[in-house]
Enzyme design. Structure first.
Site, PDB file in Angstrom:
ATOM      1  N   GLY A   1       0.592  -1.055  -0.026  1.00  0.00           N
ATOM      2  CA  GLY A   1       0.086  -0.032   0.027  1.00  0.00           C
ATOM      3  C   GLY A   1       0.902   1.204  -0.115  1.00  0.00           C
ATOM      4  O   GLY A   1       0.800   1.805   1.158  1.00  0.00           O
TER       5      GLY A   1
ATOM      6  N   GLU B   1     -11.946   6.555   5.806  1.00  0.00           N
ATOM      7  CA  GLU B   1     -12.087   5.840   6.938  1.00  0.00           C
ATOM      8  C   GLU B   1     -12.706   6.766   7.995  1.00  0.00           C
ATOM      9  O   GLU B   1     -13.538   6.172   8.999  1.00  0.00           O
ATOM     10  CB  GLU B   1     -11.085   4.974   7.239  1.00  0.00           C
ATOM     11  CG  GLU B   1     -10.808   3.945   6.594  1.00  0.00           C
ATOM     12  CD  GLU B   1      -9.639   3.171   6.767  1.00  0.00           C
ATOM     13  OE1 GLU B   1      -9.275   2.823   7.808  1.00  0.00           O
ATOM     14  OE2 GLU B   1      -9.112   2.696   5.708  1.00  0.00           O
TER      15      GLU B   1
ATOM     16  N   GLY C   1       0.664   4.387  -0.532  1.00  0.00           N
ATOM     17  CA  GLY C   1      -0.055   5.501  -0.670  1.00  0.00           C
ATOM     18  C   GLY C   1       0.661   6.689   0.202  1.00  0.00           C
ATOM     19  O   GLY C   1       1.862   6.787   0.333  1.00  0.00           O
ATOM     20  N   GLY C   2      -0.266   7.587   0.804  1.00  0.00           N
ATOM     21  CA  GLY C   2       0.308   8.312   1.829  1.00  0.00           C
ATOM     22  C   GLY C   2       1.143   8.006   2.757  1.00  0.00           C
ATOM     23  O   GLY C   2       2.312   8.266   2.842  1.00  0.00           O
ATOM     24  N   LEU C   3       0.830   6.794   3.785  1.00  0.00           N
ATOM     25  CA  LEU C   3       1.746   6.431   4.818  1.00  0.00           C
ATOM     26  C   LEU C   3       2.497   5.726   4.097  1.00  0.00           C
ATOM     27  O   LEU C   3       3.803   5.778   4.542  1.00  0.00           O
ATOM     28  CB  LEU C   3       0.909   5.768   5.548  1.00  0.00           C
ATOM     29  CG  LEU C   3      -0.028   6.476   6.789  1.00  0.00           C
ATOM     30  CD1 LEU C   3      -0.660   5.401   7.590  1.00  0.00           C
ATOM     31  CD2 LEU C   3       0.677   7.433   7.657  1.00  0.00           C
TER      32      LEU C   3
ATOM     33  N   LYS D   1      -7.228   0.520  12.380  1.00  0.00           N
ATOM     34  CA  LYS D   1      -7.907   1.504  13.299  1.00  0.00           C
ATOM     35  C   LYS D   1      -9.277   0.883  13.867  1.00  0.00           C
ATOM     36  O   LYS D   1      -9.570   1.286  15.146  1.00  0.00           O
ATOM     37  CB  LYS D   1      -8.181   2.762  12.716  1.00  0.00           C
ATOM     38  CG  LYS D   1      -7.051   3.316  11.899  1.00  0.00           C
ATOM     39  CD  LYS D   1      -7.156   5.041  11.836  1.00  0.00           C
ATOM     40  CE  LYS D   1      -7.884   5.352  10.724  1.00  0.00           C
ATOM     41  NZ  LYS D   1      -7.833   7.020  10.466  1.00  0.00           N
TER      42      LYS D   1
ATOM     43  N   ALA E   1      -7.249   7.007   2.008  1.00  0.00           N
ATOM     44  CA  ALA E   1      -7.882   5.833   2.888  1.00  0.00           C
ATOM     45  C   ALA E   1      -8.368   6.646   4.271  1.00  0.00           C
ATOM     46  O   ALA E   1      -9.211   6.303   4.804  1.00  0.00           O
ATOM     47  CB  ALA E   1      -7.221   4.577   2.920  1.00  0.00           C
TER      48      ALA E   1
ATOM     49  N   HIS F   1     -16.881   7.419  10.165  1.00  0.00           N
ATOM     50  CA  HIS F   1     -17.177   7.445  11.797  1.00  0.00           C
ATOM     51  C   HIS F   1     -18.270   8.368  11.708  1.00  0.00           C
ATOM     52  O   HIS F   1     -18.754   8.642  13.083  1.00  0.00           O
ATOM     53  CB  HIS F   1     -16.090   7.885  12.477  1.00  0.00           C
ATOM     54  CG  HIS F   1     -15.116   6.722  12.707  1.00  0.00           C
ATOM     55  ND1 HIS F   1     -15.335   5.626  13.523  1.00  0.00           N
ATOM     56  CD2 HIS F   1     -14.148   6.313  12.035  1.00  0.00           C
ATOM     57  CE1 HIS F   1     -14.354   4.812  13.491  1.00  0.00           C
ATOM     58  NE2 HIS F   1     -13.374   5.254  12.563  1.00  0.00           N
TER      59      HIS F   1
HETATM   60  P1  NAD Z   1      -3.753   5.950   0.784  1.00  0.00           P
HETATM   61  O1  NAD Z   1      -5.280   5.794   0.172  1.00  0.00           O
HETATM   62  O2  NAD Z   1      -2.966   7.142   0.778  1.00  0.00           O
HETATM   63  O3  NAD Z   1      -2.948   4.698   0.244  1.00  0.00           O
HETATM   64  C1  NAD Z   1      -3.400   3.321   0.166  1.00  0.00           C
HETATM   65  C2  NAD Z   1      -2.599   2.496  -0.794  1.00  0.00           C
HETATM   66  O4  NAD Z   1      -3.070   1.356  -0.818  1.00  0.00           O
HETATM   67  C3  NAD Z   1      -2.776   3.192  -2.139  1.00  0.00           C
HETATM   68  O5  NAD Z   1      -1.173   3.201  -2.831  1.00  0.00           O
HETATM   69  C4  NAD Z   1      -3.269   2.201  -2.956  1.00  0.00           C
HETATM   70  O6  NAD Z   1      -2.845   2.164  -4.640  1.00  0.00           O
HETATM   71  C5  NAD Z   1      -3.046   1.095  -2.399  1.00  0.00           C
HETATM   72  N1  NAD Z   1      -4.152  -0.116  -2.560  1.00  0.00           N
HETATM   73  C6  NAD Z   1      -5.269  -0.156  -2.392  1.00  0.00           C
HETATM   74  N2  NAD Z   1      -5.949  -1.278  -2.582  1.00  0.00           N
HETATM   75  C7  NAD Z   1      -4.719  -2.196  -3.217  1.00  0.00           C
HETATM   76  C8  NAD Z   1      -4.653  -3.540  -3.649  1.00  0.00           C
HETATM   77  N3  NAD Z   1      -5.803  -4.107  -3.622  1.00  0.00           N
HETATM   78  N4  NAD Z   1      -3.444  -4.016  -3.760  1.00  0.00           N
HETATM   79  C9  NAD Z   1      -2.323  -2.989  -3.580  1.00  0.00           C
HETATM   80  N5  NAD Z   1      -2.350  -2.007  -3.091  1.00  0.00           N
HETATM   81  C10 NAD Z   1      -3.548  -1.313  -2.846  1.00  0.00           C
HETATM   82  O7  NAD Z   1      -3.954   5.326   2.361  1.00  0.00           O
HETATM   83  P2  NAD Z   1      -3.528   6.178   3.689  1.00  0.00           P
HETATM   84  O8  NAD Z   1      -4.218   7.456   4.042  1.00  0.00           O
HETATM   85  O9  NAD Z   1      -1.777   6.275   3.649  1.00  0.00           O
HETATM   86  O10 NAD Z   1      -3.796   4.927   4.932  1.00  0.00           O
HETATM   87  C11 NAD Z   1      -3.442   3.811   4.930  1.00  0.00           C
HETATM   88  C12 NAD Z   1      -3.988   2.997   5.926  1.00  0.00           C
HETATM   89  O11 NAD Z   1      -3.317   3.387   7.114  1.00  0.00           O
HETATM   90  C13 NAD Z   1      -5.318   3.049   6.431  1.00  0.00           C
HETATM   91  O12 NAD Z   1      -5.917   1.758   6.480  1.00  0.00           O
HETATM   92  C14 NAD Z   1      -5.660   3.976   7.584  1.00  0.00           C
HETATM   93  O13 NAD Z   1      -6.604   3.802   8.156  1.00  0.00           O
HETATM   94  C15 NAD Z   1      -4.267   3.582   8.145  1.00  0.00           C
HETATM   95  N6  NAD Z   1      -4.034   4.738   9.238  1.00  0.00           N
HETATM   96  C16 NAD Z   1      -3.969   4.304  10.519  1.00  0.00           C
HETATM   97  C17 NAD Z   1      -3.565   5.360  11.584  1.00  0.00           C
HETATM   98  C18 NAD Z   1      -3.179   4.922  12.857  1.00  0.00           C
HETATM   99  O14 NAD Z   1      -3.034   5.621  13.838  1.00  0.00           O
HETATM  100  N7  NAD Z   1      -3.561   3.600  13.287  1.00  0.00           N
HETATM  101  C19 NAD Z   1      -3.402   6.651  11.027  1.00  0.00           C
HETATM  102  C20 NAD Z   1      -3.806   6.932   9.788  1.00  0.00           C
HETATM  103  C21 NAD Z   1      -3.866   6.032   8.787  1.00  0.00           C
END
Ligand code: NAD
Length: 328
Positions: free
Chosen positions: A11, A191, A13-15, A121, A187, A195
């Site tokens: 994944g 997410e 993406g952002g994180l 989360k 994402a 809520h």
């Molecule tokens: P994002 O949308 O920026 O990135 C998600 C990535 O996953 C993208 O690159 C997308 O192309 C890829 N992806 C989606 N479906 C896919 C698949 N089937 N196969 C391969 N890659 C796939 O997401 P984000 O904002 O970086 O968040 C990532 C996760 O981190 C989320 O689930 C979010 O809830 C979690 N998060 C947790 C916390 C925490 O404190 N626990 C805080 C922030 C985010």
């Protein structure tokens, strides 16, 4: 296992992309694989954050010259090469709740025997992962769930701060997140919308980008979250700290301004052995971004997981049951 741990990001993406930047500061861990919905990239000698920066946000790691491969199932393709890496960071969207648990089942079935860390989360999602204890133990995988910021850093801090008390009365998490543009963390923002009153994970999973934009417009880009279904509750319950009904999570997310709208904190209230009621509060610095507070602990827990794996300990653990170590 290798001395310098090879890491895969599921994944990017952002994180995920910020994790690549953080890994650039680590000498004992090296990013070798990443995937997103457009494909994957694999390079055993390392993928630098600068290389990842060559692809614009929204474009796929499949576009990386020489190492990228377009695929409809980058995760499946990377799992076929699981001997190339030791640790997996899951930074995939978790919509619906079952999505990441299903990916974890695929990891377990693949023959991979290293460590996995997620930043899940939702309470329900973490419950599903905890239900996979035996599967992951049999697979020889050491898995740490809820290892982001909240749940994660703040939950572990609550477990530590609870030690001042003989009885914990409440744990209150309140977070502030500021991001310049929701596009960078799609994402996370979706997410969070799930809520809000009138929404749920199934509904936001179906929403178009335009619909997400319209919801954000209605609220001036600000999401105010109360009584969230957040796994800090079940994790603190499983760790024996406090019943889940005594854990409350809320926060404010500004999707149009990188400045935190409020300081992220966790307050643990309890009674000491000598009958005093008090609160311990842990406040994060306002300059620490969401990415710093999620990815730092995730890597720290990955180091803990590597240590456990070397002791022959596999199965599922939550961040509240363990302390993160510090990878250099
Ligand atoms: P994002 O949308 O920026 O990135 C998600 C990535 O996953 C993208 O690159 C997308 O192309 C890829 N992806 C989606 N479906 C896919 C698949 N089937 N196969 C391969 N890659 C796939 O997401 P984000 O904002 O970086 O968040 C990532 C996760 O981190 C989320 O689930 C979010 O809830 C979690 N998060 C947790 C916390 C925490 O404190 N626990 C805080 C922030 C985010």
């Amino acid at each position: 296992m290798r001395e310098i741990k090879h890491i895969a990001i599921f994944g990017a993406g952002g994180l995920g992309r910020n994790m690549a930047k953080l890994l650039g500061h680590k000498k004992t861990m090296r990013l070798v694989a990443a995937c997103d919905s457009g494909g994957y990239a694999l390079c055993p000698t390392g993928i630098s954050a600068e290389t990842l920066d060559l692809i614009p946000p929204g474009a796929s790691v499949a576009d990386l010259a020489g190492i990228g491969v377009a695929s409809l199932d980058g995760i499946g393709d990377l799992l076929l090469c699981h001997e190339q890496y030791d640790g997996i960071f899951l930074s995939l969207p978790n919509l619906p709740n079952e999505f990441i648990p299903q990916i974890v089942q695929r990891i377990a079935d693949s023959g991979f025997k290293g460590v996995v860390v997620d930043a899940l989360k939702r309470t329900r999602a973490v419950e599903m992962i905890l239900g996979m204890r035996e599967t992951l133990q049999k697979a020889g995988i050491t898995y740490i769930t809820g290892a982001g910021a909240t749940p994660g850093l703040l939950t572990a801090a609550a477990a530590l701060a609870a030690q001042s008390f003989v009885e914990v009365e409440s744990v209150d998490v309140y977070f502030g997140v500021g991001i310049a543009n929701w596009d960078s963390y799609r994402a996370t923002v979706r997410e969070d919308i799930a809520h809000m009153d009138g929404f749920n994970v199934e509904r936001v999973a179906q929403m178009s980008d335009e619909e997400v934009n319209a919801e954000l417009d209605k609220r001036n880009g600000i999401l105010e979250l109360v009584n969230m279904e957040h796994a800090d509750d079940i994790m603190l319950e499983v760790a024996g700290v406090v019943g889940r009904e005594k854990v409350r999570v809320g926060g404010i997310v500004d999707t149009r301004n990188p400045k935190k709208p409020v300081s992220t904190n966790v307050k643990i209230t309890g009674i000491t052995f000598d009958g005093k009621r008090s609160s311990n509060t842990f406040i994060l610095g306002d300059e620490t971004s969401m990415a710093a507070n999620v990815n730092g602990p995730a890597l720290g827990y990955m180091k803990t997981a590597f240590w456990m794996n070397q002791q022959g300990i596999s199965g599922v653990y939550t961040s509240a049951e363990l302390m993160p170590r510090f990878p250099h």
